[in-house]
Scaffold this motif. Structure first.
Motif, PDB file in Angstrom:
ATOM      1  N   VAL A   1      27.466  38.401  38.391  1.00 24.19           N
ATOM      2  CA  VAL A   1      28.306  37.246  38.067  1.00 24.19           C
ATOM      3  C   VAL A   1      29.431  37.684  37.131  1.00 24.19           C
ATOM      4  N   ILE A   2      30.648  37.335  37.505  1.00 20.79           N
ATOM      5  CA  ILE A   2      31.792  37.600  36.626  1.00 20.79           C
ATOM      6  C   ILE A   2      32.444  36.254  36.342  1.00 20.79           C
ATOM      7  N   ASP A   3      32.419  35.859  35.073  1.00 19.85           N
ATOM      8  CA  ASP A   3      33.013  34.573  34.697  1.00 19.85           C
ATOM      9  C   ASP A   3      34.412  34.832  34.151  1.00 19.85           C
ATOM     10  N   SER A   4      35.413  34.301  34.858  1.00 21.05           N
ATOM     11  CA  SER A   4      36.794  34.618  34.483  1.00 21.05           C
ATOM     12  C   SER A   4      37.445  33.524  33.625  1.00 21.05           C
ATOM     13  N   SER A   5      36.626  32.556  33.141  1.00 26.76           N
ATOM     14  CA  SER A   5      37.211  31.428  32.388  1.00 26.76           C
ATOM     15  C   SER A   5      38.092  31.906  31.236  1.00 26.76           C
ATOM     16  N   ASN A   6      37.606  32.932  30.520  1.00 17.39           N
ATOM     17  CA  ASN A   6      38.363  33.394  29.357  1.00 17.39           C
ATOM     18  C   ASN A   6      38.971  34.776  29.570  1.00 17.39           C
ATOM     19  N   LEU A   7      39.156  35.140  30.826  1.00 17.11           N
ATOM     20  CA  LEU A   7      39.730  36.453  31.124  1.00 17.11           C
ATOM     21  C   LEU A   7      41.091  36.257  31.788  1.00 17.11           C
ATOM     22  N   THR A   8      41.979  37.225  31.559  1.00 14.41           N
ATOM     23  CA  THR A   8      43.243  37.193  32.303  1.00 14.41           C
ATOM     24  C   THR A   8      42.952  37.726  33.711  1.00 14.41           C
ATOM     25  N   PHE A   9      43.945  37.595  34.570  1.00 17.97           N
ATOM     26  CA  PHE A   9      43.802  38.102  35.932  1.00 17.97           C
ATOM     27  C   PHE A   9      43.478  39.603  35.902  1.00 17.97           C
ATOM     28  N   ASP A  10      44.260  40.350  35.097  1.00 15.05           N
ATOM     29  CA  ASP A  10      44.067  41.810  35.053  1.00 15.05           C
ATOM     30  C   ASP A  10      42.686  42.182  34.490  1.00 15.05           C
ATOM     31  N   GLU A  11      42.232  41.413  33.500  1.00 15.70           N
ATOM     32  CA  GLU A  11      40.902  41.692  32.927  1.00 15.70           C
ATOM     33  C   GLU A  11      39.807  41.454  33.968  1.00 15.70           C
ATOM     34  N   THR A  12      39.990  40.431  34.782  1.00 10.84           N
ATOM     35  CA  THR A  12      38.988  40.134  35.820  1.00 10.84           C
ATOM     36  C   THR A  12      38.972  41.259  36.855  1.00 10.84           C
ATOM     37  N   VAL A  13      40.163  41.685  37.270  1.00 15.32           N
ATOM     38  CA  VAL A  13      40.247  42.790  38.228  1.00 15.32           C
ATOM     39  C   VAL A  13      39.573  44.033  37.636  1.00 15.32           C
ATOM     40  N   ALA A  14      39.845  44.297  36.350  1.00 12.99           N
ATOM     41  CA  ALA A  14      39.280  45.497  35.706  1.00 12.99           C
ATOM     42  C   ALA A  14      37.747  45.449  35.718  1.00 12.99           C
ATOM     43  N   LYS A  15      37.174  44.273  35.514  1.00  8.50           N
ATOM     44  CA  LYS A  15      35.699  44.163  35.524  1.00  8.50           C
ATOM     45  C   LYS A  15      35.154  44.495  36.910  1.00  8.50           C
ATOM     46  N   ILE A  16      35.854  44.015  37.923  1.00  3.70           N
ATOM     47  CA  ILE A  16      35.392  44.267  39.293  1.00  3.70           C
ATOM     48  C   ILE A  16      35.547  45.755  39.640  1.00  3.70           C
ATOM     49  N   VAL A  17      36.651  46.329  39.203  1.00  8.00           N
ATOM     50  CA  VAL A  17      36.856  47.768  39.448  1.00  8.00           C
ATOM     51  C   VAL A  17      35.735  48.565  38.770  1.00  8.00           C
ATOM     52  N   ASP A  18      35.394  48.199  37.533  1.00  5.91           N
ATOM     53  CA  ASP A  18      34.290  48.864  36.818  1.00  5.91           C
ATOM     54  C   ASP A  18      33.001  48.792  37.621  1.00  5.91           C
ATOM     55  N   LEU A  19      32.720  47.592  38.115  1.00  7.47           N
ATOM     56  CA  LEU A  19      31.489  47.377  38.876  1.00  7.47           C
ATOM     57  C   LEU A  19      31.477  48.265  40.128  1.00  7.47           C
ATOM     58  N   ILE A  20      32.612  48.315  40.816  1.00  8.00           N
ATOM     59  CA  ILE A  20      32.677  49.128  42.036  1.00  8.00           C
ATOM     60  C   ILE A  20      32.515  50.611  41.690  1.00  8.00           C
ATOM     61  N   GLU A  21      33.247  51.049  40.653  1.00  5.06           N
ATOM     62  CA  GLU A  21      33.172  52.476  40.270  1.00  5.06           C
ATOM     63  C   GLU A  21      31.746  52.855  39.877  1.00  5.06           C
ATOM     64  N   ASN A  22      31.088  51.983  39.107  1.00  4.94           N
ATOM     65  CA  ASN A  22      29.715  52.294  38.674  1.00  4.94           C
ATOM     66  C   ASN A  22      28.761  52.320  39.855  1.00  4.94           C
ATOM     67  N   THR A  23      28.960  51.430  40.792  1.00  5.95           N
ATOM     68  CA  THR A  23      28.067  51.384  41.949  1.00  5.95           C
ATOM     69  C   THR A  23      28.274  52.629  42.817  1.00  5.95           C
ATOM     70  N   LEU A  24      29.540  52.996  43.029  1.00  3.09           N
ATOM     71  CA  LEU A  24      29.806  54.153  43.885  1.00  3.09           C
ATOM     72  C   LEU A  24      29.339  55.447  43.234  1.00  3.09           C
ATOM     73  N   LYS A  25      29.435  55.476  41.895  1.00  4.47           N
ATOM     74  CA  LYS A  25      29.038  56.678  41.135  1.00  4.47           C
ATOM     75  C   LYS A  25      27.535  56.988  41.336  1.00  4.47           C
ATOM     76  N   ASP A  26      26.747  55.879  41.478  1.00  2.00           N
ATOM     77  CA  ASP A  26      25.292  56.051  41.622  1.00  2.00           C
ATOM     78  C   ASP A  26      24.875  56.441  43.035  1.00  2.00           C
ATOM     79  N   GLU A  27      25.820  56.633  43.919  1.00  4.53           N
ATOM     80  CA  GLU A  27      25.526  56.950  45.324  1.00  4.53           C
ATOM     81  C   GLU A  27      24.750  58.247  45.452  1.00  4.53           C
TER      82      GLU A  27
END
Ligand code: DC
Length: 221
Positions: free
Chosen positions: A195-221
């Motif tokens: 869950v990513i709650d973007s209520s208090n995040l800017t657009f770029d901050e929300t994108v950055a959280k998703i990028v982090d999640l993707i990078e961390n998931t791919l890293k564990d491959e």
């Protein structure tokens, strides 16, 4: 880089589609906005005076609809509805027609056919558990109803549409209720989603959280 699929669910106005576009560009994925497919079917049936209640006529009209999603264009029976489906009244129509299991069956099959290979990001309400249960990355993008209404109001203003905040808020609340309480595949938070709650995040901050999640998931491959 190996291709992977991303599933994004969340309520109306959480920014799923715009954010999915950015993620798609970054990772060379194809973005499929499944909400636009429900909008197109709802608009087409409504314009044929076929109400959102199931009977034989409804099924015949639904069967006769040929929907194609090519290069960001939403085309129904040869008519380009890409712009028209964004008109505010189509949101409520999409919510009504999307509650019918027969509509969902047709669209889920089409979405699964489109995304049958890796390399897609789909956003909608039932993507994590129903459409792409095997997606590598699963996200529930949330935001408070007030922040979603504010953002929606600003987006409408940019398009020259001026709707008072109280009306935008009520429309989002009604759609949340309808999407969360329908019998078939209601909007829920998948147990597998982050869950990513973007209520208090800017657009770029929300994108950055998703990028982090993707990078961390791919890293564990
Ligand atoms: O994402 P959107 O606001 O464009 O979606 C319009 C409506 O379509 C939404 O109120 C619920 C429905 N929908 C759905 O039921 N399942 C999806 N995967 C996507 C949208």
């Amino acid at each position: 880089m190996k291709l992977f699929n991303v599933a994004v669910d969340g309520p109306s106005g959480a920014g799923k589609s715009t954010i999915s576009d950015v993620i798609a560009q970054k990772y060379h994925l194809i973005h499929l906005d499944t909400g636009s497919m429900y909008r197109a079917i709802a608009l087409a049936l409504h314009e044929q005076n076929v109400p959102a209640s199931y009977n034989e006529t409804f099924q015949q009209a639904l069967d006769a609809i040929e929907l194609s999603m090519d290069n960001g264009k939403v085309v129904v029976n040869g008519v380009d509805l890409t712009n028209k489906i964004r008109e505010p009244h189509v949101s409520a129509l999409a919510s009504q027609y999307s509650a019918l299991p027969q509509v969902r069956k047709k669209l889920v099959a089409l979405q699964q056919q489109i995304a049958s290979k890796q390399g897609y990001i789909l956003d909608g309400r039932d993507i994590c558990d129903v459409v792409l249960p095997d997606a590598k990355i699963k996200i529930y993008l949330d935001a408070s109803v007030e922040s979603r209404a504010k953002r929606r109001m600003l987006q409408d203003l940019e398009k020259g549409i001026q709707v008072p905040y109280s009306i935008v808020l009520k429309a989002i609340q009604d759609r949340d209720y309808a999407d969360r309480t329908r019998k078939t595949d209601p909007l829920t938070i998948s147990k597998q989603a982050t869950v990513i709650d973007s209520s208090n995040l800017t657009f770029d901050e929300t994108v950055a959280k998703i990028v982090d999640l993707i990078e961390n998931t791919l890293k564990d491959e």
